[in-house]
Every structure is written in C-alpha cells, then in structure tokens.
Enzyme design. Structure first.
Site, PDB file in Angstrom:
ATOM      1  N   LYS A 112       0.960  -1.062  -0.221  1.00  0.00           N
ATOM      2  CA  LYS A 112      -0.006  -0.046  -0.359  1.00  0.00           C
ATOM      3  C   LYS A 112       1.094   1.564   0.144  1.00  0.00           C
ATOM      4  O   LYS A 112       2.709   1.148   0.863  1.00  0.00           O
ATOM      5  CB  LYS A 112      -1.065  -0.036   0.992  1.00  0.00           C
ATOM      6  CG  LYS A 112      -2.181  -1.335   0.908  1.00  0.00           C
ATOM      7  CD  LYS A 112      -3.322  -1.307   2.519  1.00  0.00           C
ATOM      8  CE  LYS A 112      -4.367   0.111   2.587  1.00  0.00           C
ATOM      9  NZ  LYS A 112      -4.727  -0.133   1.477  1.00  0.00           N
ATOM     10  N   TYR A 115       1.792   3.339   3.203  1.00  0.00           N
ATOM     11  CA  TYR A 115       3.600   2.356   3.628  1.00  0.00           C
ATOM     12  C   TYR A 115       4.911   3.275   3.201  1.00  0.00           C
ATOM     13  O   TYR A 115       6.151   2.956   3.118  1.00  0.00           O
ATOM     14  CB  TYR A 115       3.741   0.928   4.160  1.00  0.00           C
ATOM     15  CG  TYR A 115       3.108   0.865   5.405  1.00  0.00           C
ATOM     16  CD1 TYR A 115       2.989   0.772   7.112  1.00  0.00           C
ATOM     17  CD2 TYR A 115       1.445  -0.242   5.525  1.00  0.00           C
ATOM     18  CE1 TYR A 115       2.668   0.459   7.721  1.00  0.00           C
ATOM     19  CE2 TYR A 115       0.882  -0.059   7.099  1.00  0.00           C
ATOM     20  CZ  TYR A 115       1.585   0.334   7.487  1.00  0.00           C
ATOM     21  OH  TYR A 115       1.055  -0.243   8.971  1.00  0.00           O
ATOM     22  N   ALA A 116       4.411   2.187   1.653  1.00  0.00           N
ATOM     23  CA  ALA A 116       5.504   2.695   0.648  1.00  0.00           C
ATOM     24  C   ALA A 116       6.036   4.417   0.948  1.00  0.00           C
ATOM     25  O   ALA A 116       7.427   4.497   0.963  1.00  0.00           O
ATOM     26  CB  ALA A 116       5.125   1.928  -0.560  1.00  0.00           C
ATOM     27  N   ARG A 117       5.281   5.240   0.958  1.00  0.00           N
ATOM     28  CA  ARG A 117       5.267   6.548   1.182  1.00  0.00           C
ATOM     29  C   ARG A 117       6.348   7.201   2.493  1.00  0.00           C
ATOM     30  O   ARG A 117       6.942   8.044   2.473  1.00  0.00           O
ATOM     31  CB  ARG A 117       4.229   7.422   1.096  1.00  0.00           C
ATOM     32  CG  ARG A 117       3.809   7.530  -0.363  1.00  0.00           C
ATOM     33  CD  ARG A 117       2.422   7.792  -0.120  1.00  0.00           C
ATOM     34  NE  ARG A 117       2.126   7.883  -1.564  1.00  0.00           N
ATOM     35  CZ  ARG A 117       1.302   8.488  -2.335  1.00  0.00           C
ATOM     36  NH1 ARG A 117       0.998   9.848  -2.152  1.00  0.00           N
ATOM     37  NH2 ARG A 117       0.315   8.579  -3.760  1.00  0.00           N
ATOM     38  N   THR A 136       2.375 -14.676   4.466  1.00  0.00           N
ATOM     39  CA  THR A 136       3.482 -14.632   5.243  1.00  0.00           C
ATOM     40  C   THR A 136       4.040 -13.035   4.382  1.00  0.00           C
ATOM     41  O   THR A 136       4.071 -13.188   2.980  1.00  0.00           O
ATOM     42  CB  THR A 136       4.690 -16.195   5.259  1.00  0.00           C
ATOM     43  OG1 THR A 136       3.530 -16.773   5.658  1.00  0.00           O
ATOM     44  CG2 THR A 136       5.590 -14.834   5.939  1.00  0.00           C
ATOM     45  N   GLU A 138       6.347 -10.011   4.204  1.00  0.00           N
ATOM     46  CA  GLU A 138       7.906  -8.944   4.832  1.00  0.00           C
ATOM     47  C   GLU A 138       7.648  -8.150   4.242  1.00  0.00           C
ATOM     48  O   GLU A 138       8.017  -7.389   3.683  1.00  0.00           O
ATOM     49  CB  GLU A 138       8.914 -10.100   3.566  1.00  0.00           C
ATOM     50  CG  GLU A 138      10.642  -9.851   4.313  1.00  0.00           C
ATOM     51  CD  GLU A 138      10.971  -8.826   3.297  1.00  0.00           C
ATOM     52  OE1 GLU A 138      11.810  -7.688   4.025  1.00  0.00           O
ATOM     53  OE2 GLU A 138      10.477  -8.720   2.310  1.00  0.00           O
ATOM     54  N   GLN A 157      -2.632  -4.997  -0.893  1.00  0.00           N
ATOM     55  CA  GLN A 157      -3.390  -5.284  -1.989  1.00  0.00           C
ATOM     56  C   GLN A 157      -3.170  -6.360  -3.032  1.00  0.00           C
ATOM     57  O   GLN A 157      -2.375  -6.556  -3.540  1.00  0.00           O
ATOM     58  CB  GLN A 157      -3.865  -4.040  -2.806  1.00  0.00           C
ATOM     59  CG  GLN A 157      -5.376  -4.037  -3.779  1.00  0.00           C
ATOM     60  CD  GLN A 157      -6.001  -3.063  -4.821  1.00  0.00           C
ATOM     61  OE1 GLN A 157      -4.848  -2.865  -5.412  1.00  0.00           O
ATOM     62  NE2 GLN A 157      -6.299  -1.663  -4.609  1.00  0.00           N
TER      63      GLN A 157
END
Length: 189
Positions: A112, A115-117, A136, A138, A157
């Site tokens: 998403k 989080y990436a930003r 799982t 990571e 996603q």
C-alpha cells in the site's frame, strides 16, 4: 490474462470461500471511529490486513542469512497491535485473511502507498493457482529510523488475474511446500 473485479471477488467468496474473513467494502475507520489504513474490497483488488503476530529480524548471533538453512533464532517473536521494525531491518507477519486461490487465477500482491511513502516495503511472492493458506508478509524498513506497522489494518493489495486457459499443473498438484500454511511461515527447502 485479465484482472478481476470486485463483483468477481464477491462471487468467488460466496461460492468457494476464496478469502476468509472477507470485507465486501473498504473499511477506513475502526470501531471507535479512528482513522486506520484501509482494508477490504476495492474496484480491482483486495486490501489485506496484517495479523498481530510478528517475527522481527535480529542479528544478535552474527549469523549468515541462508535461505537453505535459516536459523529461527534470527527472529524475535512478538504479539502486539503494532510492530516496530529496527532501522534497515525487516519483519515477517501474516495476513488476517486465509486465501483459497482458484485453479485459473494467479494473485499478485503490491504494498500500500501509505507504507511505501514512509520507506516501508511489503514483499510477497505470487499466490499460485490452487494455493491456499495465510500469506506470509515481509516488511522491509529501508529508513535509518525505526518504522511502525499496524496490526489489523491494511498493509497490501491483492490483484487477481485470470488466465486464458487452465494450467496443466497447479500448486496443489505439485505438493507445494507452503500449501495450507497457517501463521508466519519461515523459509522451507
């Protein structure tokens, strides 16, 4: 190969239990009315949640990371509503949702943007035809600061792609080593 829609996802959940538990809409607030990282069905994907079980990588034993002979002592297990990942480290978790992938479907997972930003990358390999289990996850903290992951909120996603023809051999047919996994699963050879 075509991407599948929200209507298709609902139908697969009703007929085959493809995603359990399943949220038919987008959830953006918790029960107390606080904003959360969204999860649930979107137009062409499903935003999964992270469960409250984490394995945080530590190198206190100064071992070599070897995927063929992974040392379980390289992780610290925690159960919490949040996970703090040390700088330039990673953690493993699992989805709240359990998946049953149809034989004609390949599922790809993307992190998403929330989080990436923040420099937190989510990595998941594709969910192959007829694979089932908890996914799982990571999480890589690419920053020089500690990073926080929220349990029971959206983290990634899933996109579902249908092939033009059914595969000859599915993940289940070949007895894949991660078939039916529950909980956070470490590398297997």
């Amino acid at each position: 190969m075509s991407i599948k829609s929200d209507k298709w996802m609902r139908r697969m959940v009703e007929q085959y239990g493809m995603i359990e538990p399943y949220e038919p809409g987008q959830v953006r607030y918790d029960a107390a009315g606080h904003k959360i990282v969204s999860y649930g069905t979107s137009s062409y994907g499903y935003d999964v949640r992270c469960a409250d079980e984490f394995k945080i990588f530590t190198n206190v034993h100064s071992t070599v990371v070897d995927p063929k002979n992974f040392d379980e002592k390289s992780f610290v297990d925690i159960k919490s509503d949040v996970c703090i990942i040390p700088p330039n480290s990673f953690a493993l978790a699992r989805t709240v949702e359990y998946f049953r992938i149809p034989r004609s479907i390949l599922t790809v997972c993307l992190g998403k943007s929330t989080y990436a930003r923040c420099g937190i990358i989510v990595n998941v390999t594709p969910l192959e035809p007829e694979w089932e289990g908890h996914v799982t996850l990571e999480f890589s903290n690419t920053t020089p600061l500690p990073a926080k992951i929220y349990a029971n909120e959206g983290v990634a996603q899933m996109l579902f792609f249908e092939s033009d023809e059914i595969c000859e051999t599915s993940y289940r047919d070949r007895g894949g080593k991660y078939q039916g996994q529950r909980g956070v699963t470490l590398p297997r050879t």
